[in-house]
Design a protein around this motif. Structure first.
Motif, PDB file in Angstrom:
ATOM      1  N   GLY A   1      -7.992   5.811   7.860  1.00 39.86           N
ATOM      2  CA  GLY A   1      -6.947   6.264   8.769  1.00 39.86           C
ATOM      3  C   GLY A   1      -5.940   7.074   7.984  1.00 39.86           C
ATOM      4  O   GLY A   1      -6.060   7.211   6.767  1.00 39.86           O
ATOM      5  N   VAL A   2      -4.955   7.611   8.686  1.00 38.86           N
ATOM      6  CA  VAL A   2      -4.029   8.531   8.029  1.00 38.86           C
ATOM      7  C   VAL A   2      -2.607   7.980   8.045  1.00 38.86           C
ATOM      8  O   VAL A   2      -2.102   7.601   9.107  1.00 38.86           O
ATOM      9  N   SER A   3      -1.990   7.928   6.867  1.00 33.63           N
ATOM     10  CA  SER A   3      -0.584   7.545   6.781  1.00 33.63           C
ATOM     11  C   SER A   3       0.237   8.772   6.429  1.00 33.63           C
ATOM     12  O   SER A   3      -0.147   9.549   5.558  1.00 33.63           O
TER      13      SER A   3
ATOM     14  N   ARG B   1       7.497   5.535   5.941  1.00 39.80           N
ATOM     15  CA  ARG B   1       6.264   5.930   6.632  1.00 39.80           C
ATOM     16  C   ARG B   1       6.682   6.379   8.017  1.00 39.80           C
ATOM     17  O   ARG B   1       7.076   5.567   8.849  1.00 39.80           O
TER      18      ARG B   1
ATOM     19  N   GLU C   1       0.809  -1.216   0.000  1.00 40.25           N
ATOM     20  CA  GLU C   1       0.000   0.000   0.000  1.00 40.25           C
ATOM     21  C   GLU C   1       0.849   1.276   0.000  1.00 40.25           C
ATOM     22  O   GLU C   1       0.557   2.228  -0.733  1.00 40.25           O
ATOM     23  N   MET C   2       1.872   1.301   0.817  1.00 35.46           N
ATOM     24  CA  MET C   2       2.692   2.522   0.896  1.00 35.46           C
ATOM     25  C   MET C   2       3.487   2.717  -0.398  1.00 35.46           C
ATOM     26  O   MET C   2       3.606   3.834  -0.905  1.00 35.46           O
TER      27      MET C   2
ATOM     28  N   GLY D   1       1.498   8.201  11.503  1.00 36.90           N
ATOM     29  CA  GLY D   1       0.134   7.972  11.055  1.00 36.90           C
ATOM     30  C   GLY D   1      -0.799   8.382  12.181  1.00 36.90           C
ATOM     31  O   GLY D   1      -0.345   8.690  13.287  1.00 36.90           O
ATOM     32  N   THR D   2      -2.051   8.453  11.893  1.00 39.25           N
ATOM     33  CA  THR D   2      -3.003   8.683  12.979  1.00 39.25           C
ATOM     34  C   THR D   2      -4.315   7.950  12.689  1.00 39.25           C
ATOM     35  O   THR D   2      -4.753   7.870  11.539  1.00 39.25           O
ATOM     36  N   ASN D   3      -4.845   7.424  13.762  1.00 34.62           N
ATOM     37  CA  ASN D   3      -6.105   6.691  13.638  1.00 34.62           C
ATOM     38  C   ASN D   3      -7.310   7.631  13.591  1.00 34.62           C
ATOM     39  O   ASN D   3      -8.434   7.196  13.446  1.00 34.62           O
TER      40      ASN D   3
END
Ligand SMILES: Nc1ncnc2c1ncn2[C@@H]1O[C@H](COP(=O)(O)OP(=O)(O)OP(=O)(O)O)[C@@H](O)[C@H]1O
Ligand SMILES: CC(C)(CO)[C@@H](O)C(=O)NCCC(=O)O
Ligand SMILES: [Mn+2]
Length: 895
Positions: free
Chosen positions: A255-257, A269, A207-208, A272-274
């Protein structure tokens, strides 16, 4: 004297009012026999029905069959069928699809093209081979919760088998090992389901990796991809490829990457934040009972968060806390007010709740992003993910936070293809399509109207395959919804697209802390129209940068920026002209009921585009007049109007050809100097043109000097003549001028549109017109033969020129455009090849030399000729008047 009154129906404000044109009107009898221009009509079927840039991988092309056939089959060994078609990003909230469709296949090319290409050294001798096939990239999304809709969509369009056009589909073959690239958590979670339902295996891509690859591709290849959004103002950012890395990429999905990107495939990476898009939508749904994300977002636009949030002023008795830079209206604590009240959830307005949530989450994301940028000393933060949703208020809020915390040091930037980074990255990871080789000039973005309805979001049962749009489709649709019902749906829904866009007006946000951003509007654009932000990307590997551009980096085709005022003006012109255009278009297709229906739909579609642009001029990227006019042509093509002006063009060509012999005779009776003036005047519609008093730019004497005095005996080697309209313009203006150049020993290349636009003459039509003209003129005949435009001129024509020396060639090439304007950053490879030996360019007509390219500089002598058939433009550009003329000569070395 020859006249050019072939008025350009949209570029001419006067509609030809003052331009009278006696000669052509009464001509046409007895002459121009033998089929005339009519016989030369473009074989429309050979043109791709959409996308103005026809293309093929011609490397290694060879004629297969009889060379004397009118349309011999040509084998294109490198025209591969084996291409990757579909990639997926299956996220926690949404499934994103990027898929590729090929352009209509052409199995043959005409002789003109082949012989020109041979002459220009484009066949054999291996010009570069194109690993990439021309086609289109489409962007579509579905809710992950409705995975079935997505599967139906893929299945109805047979995307997993290479699309409905692929041979395997037609023959019903069932390759058992189809592999589709997929990323996001769903590539793991739903792999079995895909195998079960579609028989395909998902090949998982990280994904990243995909997010970074997608972002890098967009920033490298799409001209107007990244923009800033502050105080309601959108501004596109020109990304310098050499100064792109490092940057911070923040993908706000469920969510945030947060990713630090250092280069292609080089990234980390970092955080990140949920608390992300899923949080806003999830909490919002629970608290407001909204049924859709858009509904929730729309509510926020009517909200007042001060009923929910605890502000600094609430705590400080209405005062600022200026010592630490917080104003009274700054949010001190999101949702803080709801603790002290003994109110229930139902006592709060859903609008206010939505806004509080949106602000809470956007600020938080902005702040965390800033901290990470600070951590690594990064100045640029690109935000992606569908949480952004092109929503002005969201972007303003994030920008405000980044700007506030970084004290203006860091910049928040957004991406037009925000939500498709992962899917694009997955698509890029196919090795065989060679997309990495694509350059910015190989991509043309278009904004079709059908996409949102047939692909963007599916309401109810899927509409079947896209081809049902095409009335000409040979596929049997059986019980699928047919073309007509699609069209009916469209006509009904088309108007929804005009819903206003939430854009606020710039107001200062104050100094201390998080004032409430002002970008607010009433109605959120429907999701379908939001899909218009993301067009279809046409991949056209045969496009090139025009090699004679002096400085491609600095080149801007549009002469005037389309600001809101300009838009209003053009909006009116184009709207006023629309009914007439629809009539012509419908007539050009035989006036059938089907044509009328399509005409209606076209009018709806184009009006909707106009309205959309009026609301938000930057909606489709930086959009100039050239783009606007091309959009209209694209729109016509989308509704299967191949050539709205076909019969008008034909009539005018015939009439003009009939008077050509007289004109040539008249010209030949003049001395060289008088003739040159007459020729230039001829191009400029001389009959209403009083030389001297009405020329706003008059470099004729300079041009004459170069042609007749300075370099007598040193003619130009090759001239490229960019022609404009059919009829008098090309026949009585440009062809005689070409003849004069040929007579002087200059090779002439007539450069014309690849696809029809207004009454412009196309490259397909020109050989026939030239052949007709050549019947009256030995110079033209010899040259056209030498240039491969006439193959059998000797046959049947009494020839008194057999013993004359071989002439320099007269050739025809297509420019790669289907628009009245030309963007020299994206021309056909044929034109680019022809330019190699050219030392004179003649740009003619408003579209190509005034609206675009008036200020363009080239590496060789350039003559720009146009009559200004638009009062407003004449005033704006030259302080002049309608019907003023431009004869602008720009030699590279002043002699
Ligand atoms: N039509 C929509 N339906 C649902 N959510 C939407 C819609 N439009 C925008 N969103 C927002 O976009 C978010 C999803 O964005 P995106 O598709 O980039 O993430 P995702 O890939 O599904 O999630 P993740 O990457 O975390 O797995 C949603 O959580 C919601 O906030
Ligand atoms: C788990 C993913 C990567 C799935 O896309 C995304 O939702 C995300 O980055 N969430 C935030 C997880 C965290 O770093 O706290
Ligand atoms: Mn995602």
């Amino acid at each position: 004297m020859a006249a050019n009154n072939n008025s350009d129906p949209i570029l001419d404000e006067g509609g030809g009012g003052g331009v009278k044109h006696e000669a052509v009107g009464e001509a046409g009898e007895g002459k121009g026999g033998g089929g005339g221009a009519a016989a030369t009509q473009a074989p429309a079927a050979m043109l791709p029905r959409s996308g103005s840039r026809p293309q093929l991988d011609l490397s290694g092309a060879a004629i297969h069959g009889n060379l004397e056939d009118r349309n011999p089959t040509i084998l294109l060994p490198n025209q591969s069928d084996d291409i990757s078609h579909l990639a997926l990003d299956i996220g926690g909230s949404l499934i994103k699809l990027v898929y590729f469709s090929r352009h209509a296949e052409h199995s043959s090319e005409d002789k003109r093209k082949l012989s020109t290409k041979r002459r220009l050294g484009m066949l054999n001798g291996g010009r570069r081979s194109y690993p990439v096939l021309g086609g289109r990239l489409h962007f579509v999304k579905f809710e992950t919760g409705k995975l079935n809709e997505c599967l139906d969509f893929i299945s109805s369009k047979q995307l997993h088998r290479g699309g409905v056009d692929s041979p395997s589909w037609r023959s019903g073959a069932q390759p058992d090992n189809i592999v589709i690239k997929a990323t996001g958590g769903g590539a793991f979670k739903y792999a079995d389901l895909f195998k079960e339902r579609l028989g395909v295996s998902l090949e998982k891509e990280d994904e990243m990796d995909c997010l970074v690859a997608g972002a890098n591709f967009l920033l490298k290849s799409i001209r107007h991809e990244a923009f800033t959004h502050m105080d309601g103002q959108k501004e596109y950012v020109q990304i310098d490829q050499n100064d792109l890395f490092p940057f911070l990429l923040v993908n706000v999905g469920s969510g945030v990457s947060i990713i630090k990107v250092d280069g292609h495939g080089k990234f980390q990476r970092v955080s990140g934040t949920n608390v992300g898009g899923g949080t806003y939508w999830g909490l919002g749904r629970l608290m407001t009972k909204c049924k859709s994300f858009d509904e929730l977002l729309e509510l926020s636009q009517r909200g007042d968060n001060s009923t929910i949030d605890m502000l600094v002023g609430d705590i400080y008795g209405g005062l600022d806390y200026s010592k630490i830079g917080l104003s009274a209206s700054t949010i001190a604590s999101s949702f803080g007010k709801t603790i002290s009240d003994d109110k229930e959830l139902s006592d709060y307005r859903p609008e206010d709740i939505s806004l509080s949530l949106l602000r809470m989450i956007s600020y938080n994301i902005g702040q965390i992003s800033y901290l990470n940028a600070l951590r690594y000393g990064l100045k640029r933060i690109f935000f992606g993910g569908f949480f952004i949703r092109g929503h002005a208020y969201t972007m303003d809020t994030i920008s405000f936070a980044v700007n506030f915390w970084s004290k203006g040091e860091a910049k928040a930037m957004f991406l037009r293809h925000e939500g498709f980074l992962g899917a694009l990255g997955a698509f890029m990871s196919y090795e065989k399509h060679g997309l990495d080789d694509l350059r910015i000039h190989h991509l043309v973005e278009r904004f079709p109207m059908g996409a949102p309805y047939v692909g963007g979001k599916i309401h109810g049962p899927p509409l079947g395959d896209l081809n049902e749009k095409a009335s000409t489709s040979t596929l049997d649709h059986g019980n699928l919804n047919g073309f007509i019902s699609w069209m009916e749906k469209f006509v009904q829904k088309g108007t929804q697209i005009t819903a206003p866009v939430p854009v606020g007006f710039p107001v200062t946000t104050g100094m201390g802390g998080f004032e409430r951003p002002t970008a607010k509007g009433d109605i959120l654009r429907s999701d379908a129209s939001a899909a218009l932000n993301v067009g279809v990307l046409h991949l056209v590997p045969t496009l090139d940068v025009f090699p004679l551009l002096e400085d491609p980096k600095m080149y801007e085709p549009n002469t005037i920026d389309l600001d809101l005022n300009e838009y209003k003006y053009w909006f009116k012109i184009l709207s006023d002209h629309l009914p007439d255009l629809v009539d012509k278009a419908v007539a050009s297709e035989g006036g059938t009921d089907d044509a009328k229906r399509r005409g209606d739909a076209f009018a709806h579609a184009f009006s909707a585009h106009l309205a959309r642009l009026m609301e938000e001029p930057a909606a489709y990227g930086k959009f100039g007049l050239a783009n606007l006019l091309e959009l209209r042509e694209e729109c016509l093509r989308e509704f299967q109007f191949v050539d709205a002006y076909v019969s008008i063009k034909q009539r005018e060509n015939e009439a003009s050809l009939a008077v050509l012999p007289d004109l040539l005779m008249e010209l030949d009776s003049m001395n060289e100097e008088a003739r040159l003036l007459a020729l230039i005047e001829g191009v400029l519609a001389a009959n209403i043109f009083d030389w001297g008093s009405r020329a706003c730019i008059d470099d004729f004497d300079m041009f004459k000097k170069r042609m007749l005095a300075d370099k007598k005996g040193q003619p130009y080697k090759r001239a490229l003549l960019f022609v404009d309209n059919s009829g008098a313009d090309v026949v009585l203006g440009m062809i005689p001028l070409a003849r004069e150049l040929l007579r002087n020993g200059t090779e002439v290349v007539l450069v014309a549109n690849s696809l029809p636009a207004l009454n412009d003459v196309t490259a397909n039509e020109l050989p026939g017109i030239v052949a007709e003209a050549a019947k009256h003129c030995g110079i033209l005949r010899k040259a056209a033969e030498a240039g491969g435009l006439i193959f059998d001129a000797m046959a049947g024509i009494q020839d008194d020129l057999k013993d004359e020396p071989v002439s320099v060639p007269l050739m025809v090439v297509e420019n790669g455009c289907g628009s009245p304007c030309i963007d020299f950053r994206q021309v056909s490879s044929e034109l680019a090849a022809a330019a190699k030996d050219a030392d004179l360019l003649i740009l003619e007509g408003m579209g190509r030399s005034l609206h675009t390219n008036l200020n363009a500089r080239f590496k060789c002598d350039t003559l720009k000729l146009a009559m200004v058939k638009n009062q407003r433009l004449a005033e704006k550009l030259f302080n002049g008047n309608i019907y003023d003329c431009i004869c602008k000569f720009e030699p590279v070395h002043l002699t």
